[in-house]
Every structure is written in C-alpha cells, then in structure tokens.
Design a protein around this motif. Structure first.
Motif, PDB file in Angstrom:
ATOM      1  N   GLU A 495       0.841  -1.193   0.000  1.00 26.65           N
ATOM      2  CA  GLU A 495       0.000   0.000   0.000  1.00 26.65           C
ATOM      3  C   GLU A 495       0.877   1.243   0.000  1.00 26.65           C
ATOM      4  O   GLU A 495       2.057   1.194   0.372  1.00 26.65           O
ATOM      5  N   GLU A 496       0.309   2.377  -0.408  1.00 29.91           N
ATOM      6  CA  GLU A 496       1.062   3.624  -0.421  1.00 29.91           C
ATOM      7  C   GLU A 496       1.417   4.051   1.002  1.00 29.91           C
ATOM      8  O   GLU A 496       0.598   3.948   1.924  1.00 29.91           O
ATOM      9  N   VAL A 497       2.658   4.514   1.158  1.00 31.69           N
ATOM     10  CA  VAL A 497       3.135   5.023   2.442  1.00 31.69           C
ATOM     11  C   VAL A 497       3.919   6.304   2.157  1.00 31.69           C
ATOM     12  O   VAL A 497       4.353   6.542   1.039  1.00 31.69           O
ATOM     13  N   PRO A 498       4.130   7.156   3.166  1.00 31.34           N
ATOM     14  CA  PRO A 498       4.832   8.424   2.937  1.00 31.34           C
ATOM     15  C   PRO A 498       6.306   8.203   2.602  1.00 31.34           C
ATOM     16  O   PRO A 498       6.979   7.370   3.224  1.00 31.34           O
ATOM     17  N   CYS A 499       6.798   8.936   1.609  1.00 28.79           N
ATOM     18  CA  CYS A 499       8.218   8.914   1.265  1.00 28.79           C
ATOM     19  C   CYS A 499       9.050   9.274   2.491  1.00 28.79           C
ATOM     20  O   CYS A 499       8.694  10.158   3.269  1.00 28.79           O
ATOM     21  N   HIS A 500      10.165   8.601   2.644  1.00 27.46           N
ATOM     22  CA  HIS A 500      11.044   8.783   3.799  1.00 27.46           C
ATOM     23  C   HIS A 500      11.532  10.218   3.928  1.00 27.46           C
ATOM     24  O   HIS A 500      11.801  10.695   5.041  1.00 27.46           O
ATOM     25  N   MET A 501      11.648  10.924   2.783  1.00 24.65           N
ATOM     26  CA  MET A 501      12.207  12.275   2.797  1.00 24.65           C
ATOM     27  C   MET A 501      11.186  13.358   2.460  1.00 24.65           C
ATOM     28  O   MET A 501      11.099  14.372   3.146  1.00 24.65           O
ATOM     29  N   SER A 502      10.403  13.123   1.389  1.00 19.90           N
ATOM     30  CA  SER A 502       9.491  14.177   0.913  1.00 19.90           C
ATOM     31  C   SER A 502       8.102  14.112   1.532  1.00 19.90           C
ATOM     32  O   SER A 502       7.361  15.096   1.510  1.00 19.90           O
ATOM     33  N   GLY A 503       7.734  12.931   2.043  1.00 21.31           N
ATOM     34  CA  GLY A 503       6.394  12.758   2.591  1.00 21.31           C
ATOM     35  C   GLY A 503       5.339  12.426   1.559  1.00 21.31           C
ATOM     36  O   GLY A 503       4.191  12.144   1.900  1.00 21.31           O
ATOM     37  N   LYS A 504       5.726  12.419   0.267  1.00 23.70           N
ATOM     38  CA  LYS A 504       4.765  12.061  -0.779  1.00 23.70           C
ATOM     39  C   LYS A 504       4.362  10.593  -0.615  1.00 23.70           C
ATOM     40  O   LYS A 504       5.173   9.747  -0.243  1.00 23.70           O
TER      41      LYS A 504
END
Length: 516
Positions: A495-504
């Motif tokens: 499933e989609e999760v927040p990017c480690h750096m950008s939060g996307k």
C-alpha cells in the motif's frame, strides 16, 4: 563408542587446522574455507587468476548445468564467440557509451549528440594483445571483458527480416578485466567464469517480456541454490550508460553486505543504431531491433559458499553438490563383514536413482573422514558398520544437523527425501537471515537545509525505505549512512506510504546496502 571417538578426533582436527570463526571473522573464514574445501588454489603466479580444483570446478559445472537447462527451456541457443576482439570495436563501444552517458547527464536524446573521444566503456580494464610472435599487430586486440561488441558485429549478418526475430543466444566463457581492488575468490577476480545471454527483438514490448523471463529464470536458479536475493532496478546514476535500465540481482551475504550475482539490461534500440542492427518489418520497412542482455558469473558460487557455510565448513545445496551422498564404511580388521563391498553396492543403487555418490574407503580414522566431508559440505553422509548391516540400516548424518538410521531396503527414496529436507532447511535459514537483516531506515529530519538522521546505522544490516524523493535526498541518505542505493525493489510496498524524505505517498520500495 567408535562414533563418539570419531567426533573427538574430528574436534581435534578442527583445532589443529584452525578454521576461523565465520560469525566473528567472516573475512578470514571465507578465503580459508575456499581453499580448505579444495574449490580453488590461489597460488597461481598471477593475482586474481585462481586455479579451479576438481571439487570446485565440478560444483561450478553443476551450477552451469542448471543455467543450461533454463536456457533450453526458454529456447535460447548456445554460441561461442572468439576470445579476442579488435581494438576498433572497443573504440566503437566507448564512443557509444560515452554519448549515451552524456545524453543522460544533459537530459537530451542520444540521437542528437555525436560520438566523442571520451572513454566510456571497458578500455581501462582490458588486457591487450599487441604482438604476434615478434610482429607488432596492425590492429591491437584485447581479451573480451564481455561480448556486446563482438556479438553485435555479427548480429546484422544474421538478422534481415522479422522472421529472424527474436534472436536469443547465450554463451559460457571466460572474460577478463584488470581488477585493481583487492581480489577475492569468486567475488572479485581478473579471469571470470561468465554466462551471458544476448537477445534481439522486434520492439520494446517484446524486449521487456524477455526481461520478465530473465527474472523468472533467476528465481528458478536461486531456488535450487537456496539463496536469498534482492532484485532491484538500479538508480539512474548506477545504471550502465549503454542501457535504458538495469536490474541487478544481489545475494545477501552473512555479514549483511550484498553481492551482485547477476544483472539484466534493457538496451532499447540504442546499440542497434550504433551497430546498424535492423530488420524488415511486415510493411517492408526497416526498423531497429530492441536488445537485452542477462549476465551471471562465478559469484554465484561465492554466494553459495558465504551464505550456506558454517563454523565447520561448506554446506552444499543438494542441487549443486558434487557428491550429494558420501558413504563411509567402518573398516574393522578381521571382520567377517566386507563393509566396503556393501558400501559399493549401496552407491551403485543410489547412482541408478540419479544421485551423485562417493564411497570413502580410506583406511583412516572415521573422525578424519567426517572432518574432510564436513568441510566440503556434502549434504548427506551414510555410515555403515557391521552392526548397521546386521540390522538392515545405514546411519544417516545430515550436514545441516541431525542423525537417524534409515532402512537399506528403501535407501534411494529415503536419501531423496532427506536431500529435499536439507534443501528446504537451507531455504528456511536463508529466508530467516533475509528477514533479520532487512530493516527500516531511521527517520531523517531537515534542519536549516541539512538532513540529519535520527538514529544510528547498525552494522550488518540492509535498509529499506519508501522513496519518491530527489537526487539530493538520495545523496543526503548515502552520505549520512555510508550505504549504497541498490535501487527500486521489483516488489513494491503493498500500500502507499509516505516517502522517507518528501512525505509524498508512494509504493516504491528502495533498498540500501553495503556492497562488495
């Protein structure tokens, strides 16, 4: 009593031979085991060119046989190209690779750029042949580092029409690269036992299907080798400049470092344009082919040694063990029972049922035999003494641990079943190691434009992150961790999760590791 005495002798032997601890000092254990198990001899007078000993060469040939079988299944045909390649072909490759590299850096179409003088290929790594006897060659030649240039010179002579596609060929040869780093048997050598498959297709879509098939072949081979692997699409900065994209296949070693054992390249039509590799389509128009390559090397054996060995030596996966079963007859003076003859009969029966078997009839202490076959990693040892024969059993000792009597009258089925269980146990151990090694990366926090990692990197671990950031984010992570981006795992997050750096939000699973 004798078996207990044998274990005692074996223990003394280990202490005398001084096997380093794999857990405490893998870097000392690995080269010791490679030679103690008689896989190679490193004393040849050219650094990085080891001599394959019979046991090691037989193991490698069994790995090759698995590959041959997969090639046959997928309708590849075997070829064998010359070792020597003329210098002008290397110049052609260098010019192409340099142009593609520059186009990638500048974000332009490679067709809009000219070939230039920059060295972008293997020129600094090749071995040159410049004389024949006392005669200086008009055109110097070099020993192949790989075979794109040699093969792609011939492909236009073989491909004329869509009826000639796809072309799928492979070869198993030695390649040569002047490795300047510290050499290590199977892992970093100057003469490489190498498998390479090269294909040509009508379009990008068909070439992409070939890459998918290559990854399926990888899964089948690694299943037999019982190896845990990571398949990752390399980041742009780590992709071979001549490729549209590269997928690296990395084995996970016991110290947490990764070892690239194979790679797949999708070339699109970039090499075809350089080598004028085109075909006549159904509309009688000329189109350039799309190409792929898939390569593996003796690093596969290095991964088997490193992953499956233990404090006592190798553990060979049954599929590639030179001897899957060793039979050790207990030799007693003045005995009425000829245990050696019984062992030979057992071996003949097992060989008829497709097993690779060795009878150790040396008149030495049992413990010495046990030690010798333990360090070589034979999966299954059968001990046969007068008492065993009287009881109609053989005493089976698994290299993965565990001993049990098995009935002589059902020996082949019992041995096959035990070998299957040993392979399953090796896969189970490998999987557990992979799960233990791969961890989530500590969080990063930005302070005044600088990224700071909120935690420590643990030695011997591989890290995964959801990532949809920039090259600057990636550079910050590599600088803070001292690790390398292996790239995008071929298995995304569910499933989609927040990017480690950008939060996307993203499903991209990116793997970081320390590599060989």
């Amino acid at each position: 009593m004798n078996r207990a005495h044998g274990v005692l002798i074996m223990g003394k032997g280990k202490a005398k031979r001084g096997i380093p601890s794999k857990v405490d000092d893998f870097n000392a254990w690995y080269p010791f085991i490679v030679e103690a198990a008689e896989l190679v001899d490193k004393r040849y007078p050219i650094k990085g060119m080891d001599v394959w000993r019979p046991y090691g060469w037989r193991t490698m040939k069994l790995i090759d046989a698995l590959t041959h079988s997969e090639m046959e299944r997928t309708e590849h045909e075997e070829v064998n190209f010359p070792l020597l390649i003329p210098e002008n072909l290397l110049d052609k490759e260098n010019a192409l690779v340099a142009r593609l590299k520059r186009a990638r850096e500048e974000g332009v179409d490679p067709d809009d750029l000219r070939d230039d003088e920059e060295e972008g290929g293997f020129k600094k790594e090749v071995y040159w042949v410049k004389h024949a006897g006392e005669n200086e060659l008009d055109i110097p030649m070099f020993l192949r580092p790989t075979s794109e240039t040699a093969m792609y010179t011939m492909f236009p002579l073989w491909i004329r029409s869509h009826k000639d596609l796809p072309l799928k060929v492979y070869q198993m040869v030695n390649t040569f690269r002047y490795e300047t780093k510290q050499t290590r048997s199977f892992i970093r050598v100057r003469e490489i036992h190498f498998f390479e498959a090269h294909t040509a297709h009508a379009d990008e879509e068909d070439a992409s299907r070939q890459i998918a098939q290559d990854l399926e072949i990888v899964d089948n081979l690694m299943h037999d080798l019982c190896l845990p692997i990571i398949k990752a699409k390399r980041p742009v900065w780590d992709t071979f400049p001549g490729a549209w994209y590269t997928i690296g296949i990395d084995a996970v070693m016991p110290n947490g470092r990764t070892l690239q054992v194979a790679s797949c390249h999708h070339y699109r039509d970039q090499w075809a344009k350089a080598f004028d590799l085109s075909y006549e389509n159904l509309e009688a128009k000329q189109e350039y082919c799309h190409q792929t390559t898939y390569g593996m090397s003796e690093r596969l054996l290095g991964a088997v040694v490193g992953m499956h060995g233990d404090e006592n030596g190798l553990i060979m996966p049954p599929a590639v063990a030179p001897f899957q079963v060793v039979i050790c007859p207990m030799i007693r003076k003045n005995s009425d029972v000829d245990t050696v003859a019984v062992a030979q009969d057992m071996a003949a029966t097992l060989k008829k049922h497709g097993l690779r078997v060795k009878v150790d009839s040396r008149d030495i202490h049992a413990g010495q035999k046990y030690y010798d076959w333990e360090i070589k990693g034979v999966p299954l040892r059968l001990d046969v003494g007068p008492r065993d024969i009287a009881q109609g059993t053989a005493f089976a000792a698994r290299r993965t641990g565990g001993k049990e009597p098995i009935p002589m009258d059902d020996l082949p089925n019992a041995c096959h079943a035990i070998l299957d269980e040993i392979a399953t146990e090796l896969r189970k151990r490998s999987s557990a190691h992979m799960q233990d090694v791969i961890q989530p990366l500590p969080a990063f926090e930005e302070n005044d434009g600088n990224w700071v990692m909120q935690g420590e990197i643990e030695d011997g671990k591989i890290y995964q992150i959801p990532f949809d950031g920039t090259d600057a984010h990636a550079e910050a992570i590599e600088r803070a961790t001292g690790m390398t981006f292996l790239g995008d795992s071929t298995e995304d997050f569910a499933e989609e999760v927040p990017c480690h750096m950008s939060g996307k939000m993203t499903k991209r699973r990116v793997i970081l590791a320390k590599t060989y």
